[in-house]
Design an enzyme around this catalytic site. Structure first.
Site, PDB file in Angstrom:
ATOM      1  N   ARG A   1       0.886  -1.177  -0.177  1.00 11.11           N
ATOM      2  CA  ARG A   1       0.125   0.129   0.040  1.00 11.11           C
ATOM      3  C   ARG A   1       1.074   1.137   0.031  1.00 11.11           C
ATOM      4  O   ARG A   1       0.882   2.087   0.882  1.00 11.11           O
ATOM      5  CB  ARG A   1      -0.965  -0.043   1.188  1.00 11.11           C
ATOM      6  CG  ARG A   1      -1.633  -1.192   1.406  1.00 11.11           C
ATOM      7  CD  ARG A   1      -2.537  -1.791   0.317  1.00 11.11           C
ATOM      8  NE  ARG A   1      -3.817  -0.988   0.126  1.00 11.11           N
ATOM      9  CZ  ARG A   1      -4.665  -1.284   0.863  1.00 11.11           C
ATOM     10  NH1 ARG A   1      -5.111  -2.149   1.651  1.00 11.11           N
ATOM     11  NH2 ARG A   1      -6.034  -0.176   0.729  1.00 11.11           N
TER      12      ARG A   1
ATOM     13  N   GLN B   1      -0.581   3.024  -5.821  1.00  9.62           N
ATOM     14  CA  GLN B   1      -1.887   3.554  -5.970  1.00  9.62           C
ATOM     15  C   GLN B   1      -2.807   3.250  -7.223  1.00  9.62           C
ATOM     16  O   GLN B   1      -3.951   2.869  -7.065  1.00  9.62           O
ATOM     17  CB  GLN B   1      -1.905   5.062  -5.594  1.00  9.62           C
ATOM     18  CG  GLN B   1      -1.650   5.149  -4.149  1.00  9.62           C
ATOM     19  CD  GLN B   1      -1.854   6.736  -3.842  1.00  9.62           C
ATOM     20  OE1 GLN B   1      -1.840   7.444  -4.743  1.00  9.62           O
ATOM     21  NE2 GLN B   1      -1.828   6.920  -2.455  1.00  9.62           N
TER      22      GLN B   1
ATOM     23  N   ASP C   1      -4.195  -0.285  -7.057  1.00 13.01           N
ATOM     24  CA  ASP C   1      -4.632  -0.718  -5.834  1.00 13.01           C
ATOM     25  C   ASP C   1      -6.215  -1.245  -6.017  1.00 13.01           C
ATOM     26  O   ASP C   1      -6.995  -0.393  -5.859  1.00 13.01           O
ATOM     27  CB  ASP C   1      -4.369   0.471  -4.825  1.00 13.01           C
ATOM     28  CG  ASP C   1      -4.988  -0.078  -3.376  1.00 13.01           C
ATOM     29  OD1 ASP C   1      -5.357  -1.229  -3.218  1.00 13.01           O
ATOM     30  OD2 ASP C   1      -4.558   0.663  -2.268  1.00 13.01           O
TER      31      ASP C   1
ATOM     32  N   SER D   1      -8.289  -0.987  -2.728  1.00  6.98           N
ATOM     33  CA  SER D   1      -8.858   0.609  -2.638  1.00  6.98           C
ATOM     34  C   SER D   1      -9.979   0.828  -3.377  1.00  6.98           C
ATOM     35  O   SER D   1     -10.876   1.409  -3.251  1.00  6.98           O
ATOM     36  CB  SER D   1      -7.704   1.814  -2.709  1.00  6.98           C
ATOM     37  OG  SER D   1      -6.849   1.692  -1.577  1.00  6.98           O
TER      38      SER D   1
ATOM     39  N   TYR E   1      -5.313  -1.428   6.894  1.00  5.75           N
ATOM     40  CA  TYR E   1      -5.908  -2.583   7.899  1.00  5.75           C
ATOM     41  C   TYR E   1      -5.755  -2.240   9.308  1.00  5.75           C
ATOM     42  O   TYR E   1      -5.004  -1.355   9.887  1.00  5.75           O
ATOM     43  CB  TYR E   1      -5.202  -3.825   7.601  1.00  5.75           C
ATOM     44  CG  TYR E   1      -5.461  -4.465   6.231  1.00  5.75           C
ATOM     45  CD1 TYR E   1      -6.526  -5.206   6.045  1.00  5.75           C
ATOM     46  CD2 TYR E   1      -4.498  -4.366   5.299  1.00  5.75           C
ATOM     47  CE1 TYR E   1      -6.563  -5.546   4.523  1.00  5.75           C
ATOM     48  CE2 TYR E   1      -4.523  -4.892   3.938  1.00  5.75           C
ATOM     49  CZ  TYR E   1      -5.601  -5.604   3.646  1.00  5.75           C
ATOM     50  OH  TYR E   1      -5.899  -6.226   2.512  1.00  5.75           O
TER      51      TYR E   1
END
Length: 369
Positions: free
Chosen positions: A117, A122, A125, A128, A223
């Protein structure tokens, strides 16, 4: 080189790549093969793929001749399949038997749920991008199930107070649930064990309920982390106080590679207002309530508990679009400018997502004569 897009299992409505992303990949110098009907549940038909330069083929043809196979879920592997590359969301920590099966077939496999992460990752991801959709749909679903107005309403028939929403976990899904609930007119309160989440919550106009003494979760990639028994006790006491006043609860807390933490007890649920709704987005890993059942809606007294970790799939068009862009970004890491395979296992994104590696890291069909 051929990149194949497989049709997902019957329970899945998403597809690994829509026509627009397939067309963009085609410009990289690779051929795109899509299994017949793969995008229908995401409202993308074979004709749209063809217009973008993709070819529709049978599943057997794709398994036989494609070099890279895209499939969100574990597809099952025909006995004849060898030396293929698979990219998807395979949850290897929960399904190690699938990893073993791929290894037997000398396949190289990248599971995008294992991405670091980091800022660089990004655009790839998937957790997400899908959590963002799930958080939105959780709030909308709660509004549709709750038997009263969400916003404050002033009518000729009288005034109605706004709904009170409690959100447990201020990660991507939780924050989108906050934003959507606020847009729907709710009063929102948020719990998160990470103090760093406070600023995000307040910026969205919600109240942040802080419990002091939380273990550091700054390196947990969004998390939750295991907390001390003392913290858990104080956290549950705070949640119990808030849940009595809540009309809707949306839970999102998960611990990487472990069972989801129990944050809401059956006793707490029984203190909620009749007609209250709980949406549990951690259902696939056990759920955040004691009564959650994955892929089921259950009742505890007069409270409805929806256990659904796949809410993103209920918006298949946008979920597939977002996921396809994630996959496209990842493919750019392993496909060179000339449309040839170029895998650098020293790259942290590649090394972290690689859950199975063939003895020969490049399929034999791609090795020059």
């Amino acid at each position: 080189m051929i990149v194949g897009v497989l049709k997902e299992p019957l329970f899945e409505s998403r597809v690994s790549m829509l026509a627009a992303e397939a067309a963009a990949l085609k410009k990289s110098g690779v051929d795109i093969w899509v299994e017949h009907g793969a995008g229908l549940k995401a409202f993308c038909n074979d004709e749209e793929y063809a217009a973008g330069g993709a070819e529709t083929k049978s599943r057997a043809e794709i398994f036989e001749k494609a070099d890279i196979l895209l499939c969100f879920h574990y597809p099952g592997i025909p006995a004849s399949v060898k030396e293929k590359i698979f990219i998807g969301v395979y949850q290897p920590l929960y399904y190690p038997e699938h990893v073993e099966e791929w290894a037997k077939h000398d396949c190289t496999v990248f599971s995008l749920d294992m991405l670091p992460r980091t800022t660089r990752a990004q655009t790839m991801d998937v957790l997400s991008s899908q959590a963002n959709i799930a958080g939105y749909k959780a709030a909308v679903l709660a509004a549709s199930l709750y038997p009263r107005y969400f916003p404050m309403m002033m009518t000729a028939a009288g005034s109605f107070a706004p709904v009170k929403v409690l959100i447990l976990g201020a990660g991507v899904a939780g924050l989108q649930a906050v934003a959507t609930s606020k847009r729907l007119g709710a009063v929102v309160e948020v719990f998160d064990s990470r103090p760093v989440a406070k600023e995000d919550v307040l910026s969205l106009g919600a109240k942040f309920v802080e419990v002091e003494g939380a273990a550091d979760a700054s390196k947990a990639g969004g998390y939750a982390v295991d907390q001390s028994q003392d913290f858990q006790l104080r956290q549950k006491q705070k949640i119990a106080e808030s849940i009595k006043k809540a009309d809707v609860v949306i839970t999102t807390a998960q611990i990487f590679g472990k069972k989801a933490p129990i944050l809401v007890t059956e006793e707490m649920i029984k203190t909620m207002r009749p007609g209250a709704v709980i949406i549990d987005l951690a259902a696939a890993t056990g759920g955040n309530t004691e009564v959650t059942k994955n892929n089921e809606t259950v009742a505890c007294g007069n409270v409805t508990i929806v256990g659904n970790s796949s809410l993103a799939a209920s918006l298949p068009s946008d979920a597939s679009k977002a996921y396809g862009k994630n996959v496209l970004s990842f493919l750019k890491l392993i496909i060179g400018k000339e449309g040839t395979l170029d895998i650098n296992y020293d790259d942290d994104i590649i090394s972290r997502t690689c859950i199975a590696k063939a003895e020969r890291p490049v399929p034999s069909s791609l090795i020059p004569n």
